[in-house]
Design an enzyme around this catalytic site. Structure first.
Site, mmCIF file in Angstrom:
data_model
loop_
_atom_site.group_PDB
_atom_site.id
_atom_site.type_symbol
_atom_site.label_atom_id
_atom_site.label_comp_id
_atom_site.label_asym_id
_atom_site.label_seq_id
_atom_site.Cartn_x
_atom_site.Cartn_y
_atom_site.Cartn_z
ATOM 1 N N HIS A 41 -2.271 -0.168 2.545
ATOM 2 C CA HIS A 41 -2.057 1.140 1.888
ATOM 3 C C HIS A 41 -0.577 1.532 1.846
ATOM 4 O O HIS A 41 0.233 0.996 2.567
ATOM 5 C CB HIS A 41 -2.935 2.237 2.485
ATOM 6 C CG HIS A 41 -2.665 2.604 3.920
ATOM 7 N ND1 HIS A 41 -3.154 3.773 4.458
ATOM 8 C CD2 HIS A 41 -1.992 1.981 4.910
ATOM 9 C CE1 HIS A 41 -2.775 3.841 5.722
ATOM 10 N NE2 HIS A 41 -2.087 2.787 6.026
ATOM 11 N N GLU A 42 -0.283 2.440 0.944
ATOM 12 C CA GLU A 42 1.105 2.857 0.652
ATOM 13 C C GLU A 42 1.968 1.674 0.234
ATOM 14 O O GLU A 42 3.144 1.602 0.559
ATOM 15 C CB GLU A 42 1.733 3.589 1.852
ATOM 16 C CG GLU A 42 0.882 4.620 2.568
ATOM 17 C CD GLU A 42 0.220 5.617 1.631
ATOM 18 O OE1 GLU A 42 0.626 5.720 0.477
ATOM 19 O OE2 GLU A 42 -0.740 6.272 2.067
ATOM 20 N N GLY A 43 1.363 0.758 -0.503
ATOM 21 C CA GLY A 43 2.108 -0.409 -0.997
ATOM 22 C C GLY A 43 1.826 -1.631 -0.153
ATOM 23 O O GLY A 43 2.205 -1.685 1.009
ATOM 24 N N ARG A 94 5.547 5.604 4.032
ATOM 25 C CA ARG A 94 5.690 4.205 4.458
ATOM 26 C C ARG A 94 6.221 4.115 5.891
ATOM 27 O O ARG A 94 5.768 3.268 6.661
ATOM 28 C CB ARG A 94 6.595 3.443 3.473
ATOM 29 C CG ARG A 94 5.843 3.135 2.191
ATOM 30 C CD ARG A 94 6.688 2.443 1.122
ATOM 31 N NE ARG A 94 5.812 2.162 -0.017
ATOM 32 C CZ ARG A 94 6.210 1.732 -1.209
ATOM 33 N NH1 ARG A 94 7.510 1.515 -1.433
ATOM 34 N NH2 ARG A 94 5.339 1.505 -2.174
#
Lengths: 579, 579
Positions: free
Chosen positions: B432-434, B297
Site C-alpha cells: 500500500h501507498e505505492g 509513505r
C-alpha cells in the site's frame, strides 16, 4: 481452475525428456499407463481437492467430546483418492500397490499438493507410515497396520516431537514398559505427551496408526541417554479388538495456514498406558524413523514446490488479465495488462525460476529414490540432496508465493484471491520435518562429512558443463557454474576444518550457496535440452529462465560464500548479551 | 508485554545521540517534556493498544444496514489517545497542537504501531489528512474539517484508487460537477467508485473526512487526460448540516492481516452526487495528494519497522527462554536456551540489523521532515530517501517477522503466539501507498533524474567515512562503504543512459542496492558513536550488528548491481509468451 495446477507440458518435459522416466519404468508402466495416471491425477485434483481449498482454511478442525472433526469435504476427497487406488500408487504389487516408480508417483501427487496441500497431507503421512512398516515391520504388523493404510482406509501419523523435545529427539521422554507378546510382536505400554501430531486425530478414516518414538523403560534401570535408546512403536487409535486405545487428544494447535490438516497434542497413557508393538528391536527407532523422515522431507519439498508453482500460475494469469497503466513511452490509449511492465515480467521470471526449479529439483530426488535401491551412488547423492531439496523448495516456493501476492497488489492481500492462503500454507514448510537450521546441520555436519556425495554431484555437474561446452549457446553459463562449484567445494573444505563453532555459524550460508549452485546446474542441464527450439514458447521459456537464473540469482552465491572464505564465525562469536 | 515494544534505550540513543533531537526542539520541547511524551506513549501503547492486538485480528469489522462496525476496543483506545492530545502531537500550537518535532512525534507513534498497527493506522490516516488540509485548505476548510481531526474527534481517509485505477492514477474516473459555492469554497457533486479505502467507514468517530481525487467535468468538454486533470475534494461522511452525504459503502475487503483497519469500496454519488469542496484550484490534486502520500509513505515505513522491531523482540525473548538441545561438544546435561546455538544467534543478528536499521532509517527521514521547511538540502534528501525508507523498512521489517516465526519453530506458526500475525500484518506494507515496483520507478525515474539528491547523500556518506577513517576500529567498513557507493553511483549513471526499458528492467534491483547501501552507511554512522564502549551491552550490540551487516549483508549489493553493470534488460526483453 485447473489452469492453476501443474502444467502437463511441464510434467511431460521433466519426466520423459529430462529424467528419462521410461528408463525407470522398465516393464512396470508404459507411456500410455503413465499418461492415464497423470490425466486422472489432474482431473481428480481439480474436481475433488481444489474446490474445498478455501473452505478448509475457513472452517477449521474442531474438538468435542467425541474427538476431532475435520471438514467433511476432506474425507470425501480422500475416499475418492483411495477408491482409485492412489494411496497404493508407489507400493509394490505384493502389497496391493500399483508399483509405480517414485518419480511418476510424485509427479501424480504434486497435483494434489498444488490443489489442496492440507488435504493431500493425510496421504503423505499415511504412505510414509505404511512404507516404514513395510520396510521394518514383521509380516503380521504389515498385514495388520500397513495394508489398511495402503488401501487408504486407515490413516497414519508420526509421533516424534514432545513439548520439551522438538528438534532435539534425544530429549524424548515418552516411556514404554514391556507388557508381554502376541502375534503382532513384543507388546508395550506407552506413557508420554506428543506434540505437533499432524493427523493426530480426526474423523476421516476408520482408524489411525501412530508411529511413536519412545524409550524402553526397565524397572530399576535408567533409560539410555540421547537418541541411542529410542525405539519405534506402532500404536493404533483402535486396537485390533476394536477397543479404543489409551490415546487422548489433549488439544488442537490453531495454525496460520495448512489448516485442513489437524494438528494435535496427544497424550499416550492417561490410564494404564497405550498399547503398542515394537518395530524391529529396541534402540532402532531413530534409523527407522529417518527412513520415514527422508521420505517426508522429499514430500514437504514437493508440497512447497507445488504451492510455489501454483502461485506462479496465479500470478501469471493475473498479470495477463489485469490492466493497469501503459509502458513508458506508450503515450495515451487503453491501459495494458500489467504483464507489459518490465518490472512485472522481472518478478514473473524470478517466480518461474524458483517454481519450476524447485519442482524439477524435487522430481530429480524422486528419480534418485527409484535408483537408490540398486545404485549406491544414487543413494549417496539422494542423501546429500535431501536437505537441499527440503530447504530450497520450502524457501523459494514461499518466495514465489510472496511474489504472487505482490503481482496481485492489494487484491493479493485479500481473501478473495488464493495467493494469500498459498503463502500462509507454504510458511509451514521451512519449519516442519526439520527446520532450515536443522537441514543446514545435516548438510554440513553429516552429508558433507566425507567427500563421497559431493564428488558424485560434481561429476554430474561436470557432465552438464561438458555438454554445454560442446555446444555454443550456453558456454558462458557453463563457465560460471564451474567457477561457482570450485568455490563451493573450497568452502566445504574450509568449513570442514573450521571446528564445530565455525561450522555451526556458517552451515545455513553454505546450504543456501549449495542450493543455488544445485538449482543453477539443473537449470543449465534442462536448458541444454531446449537450445534447438528457442522460438517454442515452452522450450524458449526454459532458455529465458535459465538466463535469468544465471544473470540475477547465481551472483547471490558470492554473498553467502564470502564470510565462509573469510573465516567469519560471528554467530558463534557474538555473546548473547549483545543481542 | 511492553517488553515487546520499542526499547526506550533504543529511542533515546537514536533521538538524542544519533539524530540530535535537542537541535530540532529549539525552545519548543525540553528533554524532560520529551521524556514525558515517550513515557506516556509506551504506557498507553501497552495498556490500551496492545491488549486487543489479537482480538482485532479475530473479530473482523463487519457491515450491516447501519454501516461498518469495528471492534469497540479500537474506538476506546483511540479515544484515550485523543484525550491525551496525541492526535495533535505534531501540529503547531495555532492549530491546537503540541508542536512536537516530527522526529519526536514519530518516535512516540512508533510505540503505537508496534503495539497494534491496525488501530494506530486510524491515527496515521487522520493526521495525514489534517496536515494536507492545514497546508492547502482555506481557513474555513481548516476550521471545519482539519481541527476536529487534530482533536481526534473525526477521522480521515484518502480516496485515490479505483477498481480500474490502482497504481496508475491517470485512469481515475471519478467526476466532480460544479454545484455553486459557499463559505467552504467552490462546491461540487462527486460521482465514482473508490477502492481500498482504509478507514472508509466505521463507527469509531463522530465523522469521517474523505479526501477524494477526481476530475472536474464540465458540460460539453472532455476531461483532461492523465494525472494533470486531477483535483482534490474534501467530502465528509456527514455534511456540516448534520445530514448524511451521498457516500455509500459498497463492500468491505477481507484482508489477510491488518484487519482492525476497515477497508472499503466506497460509492460516491449513488444518488444526486456526494457534496464536496475543492481544495485549492482545479488540477492541483496530484501535487497536493503527494504531500500527503509522502507523509503516508514515511508512516508506512515506520509501521513496517515497528512491526519488525517487535518481531525481533519476540524472537529474542523466546530464544532466551526456550530450551532445546545442547551446543555441539557440550555433551549431556540439561538442555540450553536456543540462543546458545550459533545458527539462532545468526538469525537474531540478521533480525537485529534489519529491525534496528529500519527504525533508524525512518527516524532519520523524520528528522529530515523537521529540517525540510528551512533547509532545501534536507528536503531534497528526504525526497530521495522516501522510496528507500518505504521499501527497505517494508521488506526487511517483513523479513524480521519471517525470522521471528522461524526462531519460534512450530509454535511460531500457531496463533497462540503473536509472530504469525505480525508477519501477516506486515505483508501489506510492501503494497500500500505505492508498491515496491512503484517506489523503484520513483527512485530511478524521478528522484535520481538529476544528481542533486545523490550528491547530497554522498556528501553525508563521505563525512561518515572520514570520521571512520580518523578512528581505527571501523576503517575496513569505511573502505567497503566507499567502494560500494562508487559502484552504486556508476550504476545510477548507467541506468540514466539505458533508456526507459533498461531503466524499468533494473529499477527494483537499483532500489535494493541503494537501500542496503544507505542502511550500511547508517549502521557505520551509529557504530562510530559506540566504539568507546564495546563492552556495554547496548553499544557493544550496535558494533556487533554493524559488523554483521558489513560481513553478511553488504556483499549482497554485488548481485543487484552486476546485471545493471552488464547492461542486462531481461525484464523488458523477454516476450510475454515465454513466461
Amino acid at each position: 481452475m485447473s489452469e492453476y495446477l501443474i502444467a502437463r507440458e511441464e510434467l511431460d518435459f521433466l519426466l520423459w525428456d529430462w529424467l528419462d522416466l521410461a528408463g525407470d519404468c522398465g516393464d512396470a508402466v508404459d507411456r500410455e499407463s503413465a499418461d492415464a495416471i497423470l490425466d486422472l491425477s489432474a482431473r481428480l485434483a481439480a474436481d475433488a481437492f481444489l474446490p474445498h481449498y478455501k473452505t478448509a482454511d475457513r472452517v477449521e478442525p474442531f474438538q468435542d467430546g467425541t474427538g476431532v472433526h475435520a471438514l467433511p469435504e476432506i474425507g470425501a476427497a480422500l475416499r475418492e483418492y483411495a477408491e482409485l487406488g492412489l494411496f497404493a500408487a508407489s507400493f509394490p504389487p505384493e502389497l496391493g500397490g500399483l508399483g509405480l516408480p517414485s518419480l511418476l508417483a510424485n509427479a501424480s501427487f504434486a497435483q494434489f499438493l498444488a490443489a489442496n496441500v492440507s488435504t493431500a497431507a493425510y496421504v503423505m503421512l499415511t504412505t510414509a507410515n505404511a512404507r516404514l512398516l513395510a520396510t521394518f515391520g514383521s509380516p503380521a504388523q504389515i498385514t495388520q497396520f500397513a495394508l489398511p493404510q495402503i488401501e487408504g482406509r486407515w490413516f497414519g501419523t508420526m509421533c516424534l516431537s514432545e513439548p520439551q523435545a522438538g528438534s532435539n529427539l534425544g530429549d524424548v521422554a515418552t516411556r514404554a514398559v514391556a507388557d508381554g507378546a502376541d502375534a503382532l510382536g513384543d507388546r508395550y505400554r506407552l506413557t508420554g505427551n506428543k506434540m505437533w501430531i499432524s493427523g493426530g486425530d480426526h474423523d476421516l478414516s476408520e482408524n489411525i496408526v501412530h508411529l511413536v518414538l519412545a524409550k524402553v523403560a526397565e524397572p530399576g534401570r535408567a533409560t539410555e541417554e540421547g537418541t541411542k535408546g529410542l525405539s519405534l512403536f506402532v500404536v493404533p487409535k483402535f486396537l485390533p479388538t476394536g477397543a479404543r486405545n489409551d490415546v487422548a487428544v489433549a488439544g488442537l494447535n490453531h495454525k496460520m495456514g495448512y489448516r485442513g490438516t489437524t494438528n494435535c497434542l496427544l497424550n499416550f497413557g492417561e490410564g494404564e498406558g497405550a498399547l503398542g508393538w515394537i518395530i524391529g528391536t529396541p534402540g532402532q527407532g531413530l534409523p527407522q524413523m529417518f527412513k520415514m523422515m527422508n521420505e517426508a522431507r522429499i514430500g514437504v519439498a514437493l508440497g512447497a514446490a507445488a504451492l510455489g508453482y501454483r502461485g506462479y500460475r496465479h500470478a501469471l494469469a493475473y498479470a495477463r488479465e489485469r490492466r493497469q497503466g501503459r509502458p513508458s513511452g506508450a503515450g495515451a490509449g487503453p491501459s495494458r495488462p500489467i504483464l507489459a511492465h518490465p518490472d512485472v515480467r522481472d518478478m514473473l521470471l524470478t517466480a518461474k525460476c524458483y517454481a519450476e526449479g524447485a519442482l524439477a529439483l524435487v522430481l530429480y530426488c524422486a528419480k534418485l529414490v527409484d535408483r537408490a535401491e540398486q545404485d549406491a551412488e544414487a543413494a549417496t547423492l539422494l542423501a546429500l540432496l535431501t536437505p537441499i531439496a527440503k530447504t530450497w523448495a520450502s524457501e523459494y516456493g514461499l518466495a514465489v508465493n510472496d511474489i504472487a501476492i505482490q503481482v496481485h497488489g492489494g487484491y493479493g492481500y485479500t481473501r478473495d484471491f488464493d495467493v494469500e492462503q498459498l503463502w500462509r500454507d507454504n510458511r509451514l514448510n521451512p519449519i516442519h520435518e526439520g527446520t532450515t537450521g536443522i537441514q543446514a546441520l545435516d548438510l554440513a555436519g553429516r552429508k558433507l562429512r566425507d567427500g563421497a556425495g559431493l564428488a558424485i554431484l560434481r561429476t554430474r555437474i561436470a557432465e552438464t558443463i561438458a555438454r554445454a561446452e560442446a555446444g555454443a549457446a550456453l558456454t558462458g553459463h557453463a563457465e560460471a557454474l564451474d567457477l561457482c562449484w570450485r568455490r563451493i567445494a573450497d568452502a566445504v573444505g574450509t568449513l570442514r576444518d573450521a571446528g564445530s563453532q565455525g561450522m555451526a555459524s556458517n552451515a545455513t550460508a553454505l546450504l543456501r550457496a549449495f542450493g543455488h549452485g544445485v538449482v543453477g546446474w539443473q537449470w543449465l542441464d534442462r536448458a541444454l535440452l531446449c537450445t534447438d527450439a528457442p522460438e517454442d514458447p515452452f522450450r524458449g521459456g526454459k532458455l529465458w529462465a535459465c538466463r535469468y537464473f544465471f544473470e540475477r540469482e547465481m551472483p547471490r552465491i558470492d554473498a553467502w560464500l564470502r564470510p565462509i572464505e573469510a573465516g567469519s564465525d560471528i554467530g558463534a562469536a557474538v555473546p548473547a548479551e549483545f543481542l
